[in-house]
Enzyme design. Structure first.
Site, PDB file in Angstrom:
ATOM      1  CG  HIS A  64       6.017   1.363   0.232  1.00 12.04           C
ATOM      2  ND1 HIS A  64       5.899   2.141   1.187  1.00 12.04           N
ATOM      3  CD2 HIS A  64       4.549   1.137  -0.344  1.00 12.04           C
ATOM      4  CE1 HIS A  64       4.704   2.488   1.750  1.00 12.04           C
ATOM      5  NE2 HIS A  64       3.953   2.924   0.145  1.00 12.04           N
ATOM      6  CB  CYS A 113       8.826  -0.017   4.740  1.00 15.30           C
ATOM      7  SG  CYS A 113       7.567  -0.049   3.453  1.00 15.30           S
ATOM      8  CD  GLU A 166      11.251   0.731   1.676  1.00 14.61           C
ATOM      9  OE1 GLU A 166      11.388   2.132   2.464  1.00 14.61           O
ATOM     10  OE2 GLU A 166      10.256   0.457   0.838  1.00 14.61           O
TER      11      GLU A 166
END
Length: 163
Positions: free
Chosen positions: A75, A104, A77
């Site tokens: 992801h 995350c 992040e």
């Protein structure tokens, strides 16, 4: 007299996150992130994609079926946190297109990020997002949805002499 109508810091950094999202090869969801120091200096950026060394031409992008993207994709992040290469993120602010998932959120908390500014929370009623919100709240990470009058920021890649 200074120019009027310039964008705010929050709009600027969210714009960077949205620009990073354009690097994603995901055919369905493009998410970008930007981590900023307390004095408004960009520390790192990231977007959702395959890990280094894992070809995005070989690994799946499907959302359903026997082989999906979910076990493979990093992801935005987490990519931004990892792309910081060990730089101190204590007290930093993370700008992201989509409210962080529970996985995350764990990385955000552990890295020392103290504020998350997000644009969309379209999965707010899912267990993963509710768990994320609970952990971020418990850890004292402030979460703010960006509210702005701007609906877009236009960038031109045409040199001034050719405009």
């Amino acid at each position: 007299m200074k120019r009027q109508g310039y964008i705010s810091w929050d709009e600027y950094f969210m714009g960077i996150a949205m620009l990073a999202a354009h690097r994603s090869k995901d055919p369905n969801t493009q998410v970008g992130a930007c981590i900023v120091s307390q004095d408004n200096i960009i520390i790192s950026t990231g977007y959702n994609g395959m890990p280094k060394g894992c070809s995005d031409d070989i690994f799946p992008w499907d959302r359903e079926g026997e082989q999906t993207k979910y076990p493979y994709v990093v992801h935005a992040e987490l990519n931004a946190i990892l792309n910081a290469n060990g730089r101190n993120l204590q007290g930093s602010k993370l700008y992201v297109a989509l409210f962080p998932c529970n996985e995350c959120a764990k990385s955000i908390i552990q890295s020392g990020v103290k504020e998350v500014v997000y644009l969309s929370n379209k999965y707010k009623d899912t267990m993963a997002t509710m768990a994320s919100r609970r952990m971020l709240d418990a850890a004292g990470v402030r979460c703010t949805q960006l509210k702005t009058e701007h609906t877009s920021i236009t960038l031109s890649l045409v040199p001034e002499e050719n405009r």
